[in-house]
Design a protein around this motif. Structure first.
Motif, mmCIF file in Angstrom:
data_model
loop_
_atom_site.group_PDB
_atom_site.id
_atom_site.type_symbol
_atom_site.label_atom_id
_atom_site.label_comp_id
_atom_site.label_asym_id
_atom_site.label_seq_id
_atom_site.Cartn_x
_atom_site.Cartn_y
_atom_site.Cartn_z
ATOM 1 N N TRP A 132 9.218 -66.014 -41.630
ATOM 2 C CA TRP A 132 10.662 -66.136 -41.841
ATOM 3 C C TRP A 132 11.420 -64.937 -41.294
ATOM 4 C CZ3 TRP A 132 12.149 -70.739 -43.506
ATOM 5 C CH2 TRP A 132 11.283 -71.500 -44.299
ATOM 6 N N GLY A 144 13.798 -62.011 -41.779
ATOM 7 C CA GLY A 144 13.853 -61.233 -43.005
ATOM 8 C C GLY A 144 15.251 -61.052 -43.575
ATOM 9 N N ARG A 145 15.271 -60.629 -44.814
ATOM 10 C CA ARG A 145 16.525 -60.395 -45.539
ATOM 11 C C ARG A 145 17.408 -59.377 -44.822
ATOM 12 N NH1 ARG A 145 16.594 -58.208 -51.827
ATOM 13 N NH2 ARG A 145 18.837 -57.703 -51.981
ATOM 14 N N THR A 146 16.808 -58.295 -44.341
ATOM 15 C CA THR A 146 17.593 -57.254 -43.696
ATOM 16 C C THR A 146 18.226 -57.755 -42.411
ATOM 17 O OG1 THR A 146 16.197 -55.520 -44.639
ATOM 18 C CG2 THR A 146 17.508 -54.935 -42.708
ATOM 19 N N SER A 171 21.128 -60.038 -43.311
ATOM 20 C CA SER A 171 22.238 -59.244 -43.844
ATOM 21 C C SER A 171 22.949 -58.477 -42.740
ATOM 22 C CB SER A 171 21.716 -58.281 -44.912
ATOM 23 O OG SER A 171 22.783 -57.613 -45.544
ATOM 24 N N ASN A 174 15.317 -70.872 -45.751
ATOM 25 C CA ASN A 174 14.689 -69.559 -45.631
ATOM 26 C C ASN A 174 14.845 -68.854 -46.983
ATOM 27 O OD1 ASN A 174 14.039 -66.858 -45.146
ATOM 28 N ND2 ASN A 174 15.098 -66.771 -43.175
ATOM 29 N N ASN A 196 14.783 -65.929 -47.752
ATOM 30 C CA ASN A 196 15.512 -64.667 -47.648
ATOM 31 C C ASN A 196 17.021 -64.862 -47.492
ATOM 32 O OD1 ASN A 196 13.079 -63.090 -47.654
ATOM 33 N ND2 ASN A 196 12.748 -63.734 -45.530
ATOM 34 N N THR A 253 19.238 -64.114 -50.852
ATOM 35 C CA THR A 253 19.407 -62.691 -51.197
ATOM 36 C C THR A 253 20.342 -61.994 -50.221
ATOM 37 O OG1 THR A 253 17.341 -62.262 -50.004
ATOM 38 C CG2 THR A 253 17.204 -62.483 -52.393
ATOM 39 N N ALA A 254 20.279 -62.366 -48.952
ATOM 40 C CA ALA A 254 21.176 -61.766 -47.970
ATOM 41 C C ALA A 254 22.627 -62.176 -48.227
ATOM 42 C CB ALA A 254 20.751 -62.169 -46.561
#
Length: 710
Positions: free
Chosen positions: A390, A392-394, A397, A437, A439, A442-443
């Motif tokens: 996946w 990623g969250r970062t 964001s 996804n 993530n 959270t993003a």
């Protein structure tokens, strides 16, 4: 009559209301009836009652359906229709919808109970689709009328219709004629029986005659009022969509729960970026994932300052605002490749106040699974453990935040609550990515996003993704990779024709696809003659369906040949030709649409659970709903709440959402009191006139109602 309440006091209360006397005087009388704001829909499974029920559903108007085909259905008798609450007579339904003027067997006790109920409580009845006959106040069609196809017929709202329930229309009610080989509409056109109190609201010319026949009209007889509809329809047809509001307002007297408006919003994706172009030889888009890696040469499509001038002039002329979903990296990259120059960005930023702006992520990156584009179609890449890889969250964001920073620096008037991800990525995408996804949520929380765009063609229902709620958008079939009409038609032909004709074969694999072609369109005329009318009709259908969801196109469609404008103009011109000035199209921003969808969902849930009730006594309407659930209602202009005006004006009435602590109380204006019965043609009060003879004349056979093909 069994179950009918008749007392001197009650009769006086009805008389006060029927004469239009001050409602407060009636309200003081305990015999003034309570009318529950709920509609009774008696269905036989036909498309007409189904269409009316669908209109009530969409608006949020409570109704009870009795299906005549069900053996265990309730029996419609006096007790089913009325009772007494706290010593006050109660009518359980404010209106009755029947499949036709009398769907029951001869001498039916149920029809007798309905007739008595309507007489006693002044309850109107809609005949959803009925044969023109004396029982409905009309001559049989053989007596100078017509029965048959009305495909393409230009019907009109009469002066009485414009002064009454259909005043929101300009006059024209065009009947669809979308196929020369499919029967779409059937009607009985006829005039009133001599001596009948019948008022046509919508009519059309009778073929071969100088007279006009009724398609929708009001018939008053025996103390009853019927809205007589003599054409068949389904919920999707334009002629019904145009008249649906008026049918509901007629049967409720303009006092009902629920509301309906006509919405149109258009999002333009990929602003500042460039879109890859369809290759008419390769039948794919070089630079995008539908072409094999390295196949073809990308030829980008990007707006120019002249395109921006055209767009702003168009908005001014149309009194319409587009929502621009932007990617800041598109401008940054362009400046890097052009010695710091980007005339398009300079122009758009200079005109930034002319548009609404939505964060579309910085680079338009795909934010779902990691894409393996070594194969066509692409697939989700996996890690060493075999699990989906996946984004990623970062990374997600950063795409959101960096674009927001770029937009703020450019002075764009942003709403940080709104987000459109590239290709709606991050959300589930079948068949490759069946789940969101993990993530993404959270993003979204990291960046305070509350409203997230989704694609209505694959994710139509509003749902929660972390802190955000989705706003489904309708994709217009004006392709992102086409700046010219010939490119659009070539790709359209490839998608929607058979493999034998050089197409993709999608229609062979999925025959329910609604845009399939029997043969390829001309690349010279196909866009104007076929695609534009079809896309206009589809989008206008959404507008007329009380559907607030936005549509989306791409910046490429405003560039080069500017192929989006014929469709947008078709929708807005078509709308302007049909509706009066007091019924404007509602052009709402994304977050307002999200709030509307959220409120509707909560309201529908409460109504379906039986947790909403409302009634009218005289000039007072009382609504009870669960705590925290906003109430939606439509009332006559001049309605007040605690002395202040209720709702916003639309289509000659007021409507809106109210969140109340405890019961909501509304006070109707004196103009909302029931009117005195009109006088018949010979001076006899219409409410006491008897129905015309019901004998079928020699040689006339009553036809089985016709069902239109979908």
């Amino acid at each position: 009559m069994k179950g009918t309440i008749r007392t001197a006091a009650f009769t006086a209360g009805v008389l006060i209301a029927s004469l239009g006397l001050p409602a407060g005087a009636a309200h003081a009388d305990p015999a003034t009836p309570r009318i529950d704001l709920r509609v009774l829909v008696v269905s036989d499974g036909g498309p007409a009652t189904d269409a009316i029920a669908a209109e009530l559903d969409t608006a949020g108007t409570p109704y009870t359906e009795v299906d005549l085909r069900q053996s265990g259905r309730p029996v419609i008798d006096a007790g089913f229709l009325a009772d007494t609450v706290e010593g006050r007579p109660r009518a359980k339904f404010q209106a009755v919808v029947l499949p036709n003027d009398n769907p029951f067997a001869a001498d039916s006790a149920e029809m007798a109970a309905l007739a008595a109920y309507e007489q006693t409580y002044a309850i109107p009845q809609v005949d959803a689709y009925t044969y023109a006959r004396p029982e409905a106040g009309l001559q049989y069609p053989v007596h100078g009328g017509y029965s048959g196809s009305v495909d393409g017929v230009p019907a009109e709202v009469t002066a009485a219709g414009r002064a009454g329930p259909f005043g929101y229309l300009d006059g024209a009610v065009p009947f669809e004629d979308n196929s020369p080989t499919v029967g779409e509409s059937y009607a009985y056109l006829s005039t009133a029986v001599a001596g009948a109190d019948f008022t046509p609201y919508v009519d059309a010319a009778i073929p071969g005659r100088t007279t006009r026949g009724s398609l929708v009209g009001e018939y008053r007889h025996d103390g009853r009022r019927e809205l007589v509809v003599t054409f068949v329809y389904n919920r999707y047809q334009q002629q019904f969509r145009l008249l649906a509001r008026g049918i509901v307002e007629w049967m409720t007297g303009g006092v009902h729960l629920g509301a309906s408006r006509n919405y149109f919003a258009v999002h333009v994706d990929d602003v500042f970026a460039a879109d890859d172009r369809w290759d008419t030889e390769l039948n794919c888009t070089p630079g995008d994932v539908d072409c094999a890696q390295g196949e073809g040469v990308p030829r980008p499509i990007r707006m120019t300052p002249a395109d921006v001038d055209h767009t702003t002039a168009w908005q001014t002329r149309r009194n319409f605002t587009l929502d621009l979903a932007y990617n800041g990296a598109g401008s940054v990259d362009h400046r890097e490749d052009n010695d710091g120059a980007d005339p398009l960005a300079d122009k758009l930023v200079g005109d930034r106040g002319r548009f609404r702006w939505i964060n579309h992520t910085y680079t338009h990156a795909f934010l779902g699974c990691r894409q393996d584009v070594t194969v066509v179609p692409w697939k989700c890449a996996t890690g060493p453990d075999g699990r989906t890889a996946w984004v990623g969250r970062t990374e997600i964001s950063d795409e959101i935040a960096k674009n927001r920073v770029w937009g703020r620096a450019a002075g764009l008037p942003l709403d940080d609550d709104e987000l459109v991800t590239g290709e709606h990525s991050g959300l589930k995408l079948l068949p490759q990515q069946p789940t969101d996804n993990p993530n993404l949520a959270t993003a979204l929380a990291d960046n305070g996003v509350k409203w997230l765009a989704s694609d209505n063609s694959r994710d139509p229902e509003q749902r929660r993704v972390g802190p955000a709620e989705t706003v489904s958008r309708y994709p217009m079939n004006v392709f992102y990779n086409a700046g010219r009409a010939a490119e659009q038609v070539d790709e359209y032909n490839w998608i929607y024709t058979s493999r034998a004709q050089g197409g993709s074969g999608i229609c062979e694999d999925h025959p329910d696809t609604s845009t399939c072609l029997s043969s390829p369109l001309s690349t010279t005329t196909g866009y104007t003659d076929h695609i534009v009318p079809l896309e206009t009709r589809i989008a206008l259908g959404h507008v007329l369906s009380n559907d607030p969801k936005p549509h989306f196109i791409h910046q490429s469609n405003l560039a080069e040949e500017r192929i989006a404008y014929p469709v947008l103009d078709g929708v807005l011109d078509g709308y302007a030709d049909l509706f009066a000035a007091d019924t404007p199209v509602v052009n709402a921003p994304m977050k307002d649409i999200g709030v509307e969808l959220r409120r509707r969902a909560a309201w529908r849930t409460a109504v379906a659970a039986g947790k909403v009730s409302a009634h009218r006594i005289g000039d007072t309407v009382t609504v009870e709903a669960p705590d925290g659930v906003a109430t939606t209602a439509t009332m006559p202009a001049g309605t007040t709440r605690a002395g202040a005006g209720f709702g916003d004006a639309y289509a000659g009435q007021v409507s809106g959402w109210v969140t109340a602590a405890g019961p909501l109380t509304l006070t109707l204006p004196s103009s909302a009191a029931p009117l005195a019965a009109p006088v018949g043609v010979d001076g006899e009060a219409a409410s006491t006139r008897t129905a015309p003879p019901t004998r079928v004349p020699a040689g006339v056979t009553e036809q089985v109602p016709y069902t239109p093909e979908r």
